[in-house]
Design an enzyme around this catalytic site. Sequence first.
Site, PDB file in Angstrom:
ATOM      1  N   ARG A 192       0.896  -1.067  -0.114  1.00 23.33           N
ATOM      2  CA  ARG A 192       0.070  -0.053  -0.085  1.00 23.33           C
ATOM      3  C   ARG A 192       1.024   1.424  -0.088  1.00 23.33           C
ATOM      4  O   ARG A 192       0.223   2.263   0.241  1.00 23.33           O
ATOM      5  CB  ARG A 192      -0.937   0.055   1.213  1.00 23.33           C
ATOM      6  CG  ARG A 192      -2.241  -1.091   1.044  1.00 23.33           C
ATOM      7  CD  ARG A 192      -3.091  -1.084  -0.041  1.00 23.33           C
ATOM      8  NE  ARG A 192      -4.111  -1.851  -0.178  1.00 23.33           N
ATOM      9  CZ  ARG A 192      -4.196  -2.948  -0.831  1.00 23.33           C
ATOM     10  NH1 ARG A 192      -3.073  -3.430  -1.448  1.00 23.33           N
ATOM     11  NH2 ARG A 192      -5.240  -3.794  -0.728  1.00 23.33           N
ATOM     12  N   LEU A 193       2.214   1.103  -0.250  1.00 19.45           N
ATOM     13  CA  LEU A 193       2.936   2.273  -0.335  1.00 19.45           C
ATOM     14  C   LEU A 193       2.863   2.758  -1.965  1.00 19.45           C
ATOM     15  O   LEU A 193       3.930   2.883  -2.618  1.00 19.45           O
ATOM     16  CB  LEU A 193       4.436   2.105   0.116  1.00 19.45           C
ATOM     17  CG  LEU A 193       4.659   1.916   1.572  1.00 19.45           C
ATOM     18  CD1 LEU A 193       6.052   1.522   2.108  1.00 19.45           C
ATOM     19  CD2 LEU A 193       4.302   2.921   2.289  1.00 19.45           C
TER      20      LEU A 193
END
Length: 214
Positions: A192-193
């Site tokens: 989720r970066l």
Amino acid sequence: MEDLSNYRKSYDKSELLESAIPADPIQLFKQWFQEVEQFGGTEEVNAMTVSTIGQDGFPRSRVVLLKKYTKEGFVFYTNYSSDKGKAIENNPNICISFFWHSMERQVIIKGIAEKVAGTDSDTYFKSRPVGSQLGAVVSNQSEVVPSRDFLEDKLHRLEQEYDGLLIPRPDHWGGYIVKPVEIEFWQGRANRLHDRIRFTTQNEIDWKTERLAP
């Protein structure tokens, strides 16, 4: 109630780094658009969501088709008397966005919508299939109609009326160009970066580039 908390996907198809982006966001949009068109497996690459603020104060979003993009902006066509047309007339600040799930990408564009020249709308209208031209004449978009039969009967009458004739573009139908003030490119990444790069207009030529936290 249906719990969707376990719907998860790992994003790992690409990356978006400052070292690999052009200074002009329209060039990056063109690159992404072409990559999705060639490799993304998306049927309608030009499908985009247009979000407006209605006269009732609520935001509203709908999917339309992008028909042209240039350094000046992004062009789509619609009924000026529709809900979206009335919303734009009242508040031309709108948002358009693209979600290309097969490439794990989004583009989110804030801009100001303006009507294109009537000659441009005429040219595009004439390029449409006859059925689509008649559909624009038939439909008082967003208005309540009594039934499907009502629309089809109206279409049938117009098919007979314009048989073999040129169909004039209705005054209430035409294009908008969305002139961007901010464009964000979102590339899905692992854990989720995600990569989020935002371009903001500094003047009519230069853009400020910033990375946003995912």
